[in-house]
Design an enzyme around this catalytic site. Structure first.
Site: not given
Lengths: 273, 249
Positions: A40, A56, A58, A72, A86, A168, A205, A208
């Site tokens: 994330t 984001d 995803r 999120k 997480g 991440s 990343d 994400s």
């Protein structure tokens, strides 16, 4: 203690010495250190009138994207929102539970909830579970004491910051913040910076991706900009339509009726009880 | 002369511990639960409160007679909100009311967490009544000395329920509790119409309270709570109450 000569790695190829060591350790019961990608990018920053949170959209299950447009940014109170990274179930459950507790607290006190109240309820819960509740949160809101932004780690430690990133993609997003953040940003500048930071996470990343969600909280008002930016649009069908030039030729038509397998016996005995 | 052996003392000690392990609400020979009757008497000597269900909302009201002019009336709030669309008023013992409000709010919140929908009025009434009934059948506790009037607006429209110390609940079109209950109910029976609007209901409520009111009625010594089609329960401010009072005059 013998002086060991520094050995040059053998020319060409991969050195498997440490692999043997790891195997030996694993046999003895020492497990290798594990790392968990939270998959994330979540950010928050304080601007002149309040707080802006970004995330984001995803959600990943290992290497698979299981939700291309998940939410999120979670509601905690009318003036407090929380981004969660997480394990999705942990972040949902913990924010839901604390949101419920804050509602009861508002009824009992008759006052608007404070961000530090949400912070303390969250960190106490996470500490009690010693990091097993895998929720890394960015909590932001505006209350009577002003705008606040905090990060909460799965083990229960917290930071209070003017700008924060988690997940991440946090390093990619933090790089953007560190170079471009300044105090006293206006609303539009703030939204632009948050979008840039999330996009940096989305594109750099793997964990994400998809769209950018933004939440702007100011004194007495909040704006939840769901899918504020969609830099990864998905085209479903061609506007011209699809046409397949060659069709499969029909050579032979033969119809065979199937026999009925079930035989119906009229007037049979009733089943024994 | 009884010679008591050590084992007899043991028996007495255990007897002493279990003195309150049976319920205070035990049946009388006539089949009544005397403690609950007494609880209803406590309610009957409490300040008058009433509720009226209109076609497009519900109104609940109560007297707010304070023991002395020195009491800060802004610190006392007899009508409480249980959820954004359910409110409650009581007659009887204030502290018992506070405990019930706390429990009901928690139950409403737990329902919401589990089913992700706002609790329907009937469900909340049932759960509150279950709590009140528990206290009539447990050891070492006494029944609640309050009757509640729960007013709410959900998908089934406006609703008004009364919950008694025994745990029984009734749905009312209009009801009153407390000191002046019989006069108030007679007055309501005469005045109630099925197609009343919320504003008319507020006026009727004020007139009913006025009937048995000792002294000068004003926005400071009555409390009114309303819920309309917007499904948001709110307590009227003293100035709003004064406006309604002026309209009634």
């Amino acid at each position: 203690m013998s002086k060991s000569v520094i050995e040059m790695p053998p020319k060409g190829g991969f050195s498997f010495d440490l692999c043997k060591r790891n195997e030996m350790l694993a046999k003895k019961g020492v497990s290798p250190p594990s790392f968990r990608k939270t998959g994330t990018t979540i950010v928050g920053l304080i601007f002149q009138d309040g707080v802006i949170l970004g995330a984001d959209t995803r959600a990943t299950e290992g290497p698979i994207v299981c939700d291309k447009n998940c939410e999120k940014i979670h509601y905690m109170a009318p003036n407090i929102y929380c981004c969660g990274a997480g394990t999705a179930a942990d972040t949902e459950a913990v924010t839901d539970m604390v949101s419920s507790q804050l509602q009861l607290h508002r009824y009992h006190t008759g006052r608007e909830s404070r961000v530090v109240t949400a912070l303390t309820l969250l960190k106490r819960h996470l500490f009690n579970y010693q990091g097993y509740v895998s929720a890394a949160l960015v909590l932001g809101g505006v209350d009577v004491t002003g705008p606040h932004l905090h990060t909460i780690y799965p083990h229960g430690s917290t930071d209070t910051l003017p700008f924060a990133t988690m997940g991440s993609g946090s390093l990619a997003a933090m790089a953007v913040f560190e170079s471009k953040y300044k105090e006293g940003l206006t609303r539009d500048e703030g939204i632009k910076l948050v979008t840039e930071a999330i996009c940096s996470g989305i594109f750099n990343d793997l964990g994400s991706g998809s769209n950018v969600d933004i939440c702007v909280i100011t004194k007495g008002a909040k704006e939840y900009l769901r899918n504020h930016l969609q830099p990864n649009p998905r085209t479903y069908t061609s506007s011209k339509g699809y046409s397949f030039p060659k069709k499969t030729e029909v050579l032979l038509t033969k119809i065979t009726p199937l026999k009925e397998k079930v035989e119906i016996i009229e007037g049979g005995d009733a089943m024994e009880e | 002369m009884l010679s008591l052996l050590p084992k007899d003392f043991e028996f007495f000690i255990t007897m002493g511990d279990s003195q309150y392990s049976f319920s205070l609400t035990t049946f009388s020979p006539s089949g009544k639960l005397v403690q609950i009757e007494h609880a209803l008497t406590a309610v009957g000597s409490g300040q008058t409160s009433l509720g009226i269900k209109a076609a497009n909302g519900v109104v609940i009201a109560t007297e707010k007679k304070l023991p002395s002019i020195l009491v800060d009336e802004t610190s006392v709030q007899k009508i409480q909100c249980l959820t954004p669309n359910i409110g409650v008023v009581y007659s009887g013992m204030g502290p018992d009311f506070r405990v019930l409000v706390r429990k009901s709010r928690k139950q409403a919140e737990q329902y919401h967490r589990l089913y992700k929908e706002p609790i329907p009025v009937t469900q909340l009434v049932r759960e509150t009544a279950a709590v009140m009934q528990e206290f009539t059948q447990s050891g070492g506790v006494r029944p609640f000395g309050v009757s509640l009037l729960i007013a709410g607006y959900d998908d089934n429209g406006p609703q008004l329920y009364q919950v008694d110390p025994s745990g029984s609940y009734f749905s009312w079109k209009a009801s009153a509790m407390g000191k002046n209950v019989s006069n108030a109910k007679t007055f309501l029976e005469k005045r109630y119409t099925d197609d009343m609007e919320l504003d008319d209901a507020v006026h009727t409520a004020i007139l009913t309270l006025k009937e048995g009111f000792e002294g000068q009625i004003s926005g400071k010594n009555i409390e009114i709570g309303i819920i309309g089609t917007d499904k948001k329960f709110r307590v009227l401010t003293p100035s709003e109450v004064d406006d309604y009072l002026a309209e009634v005059e």
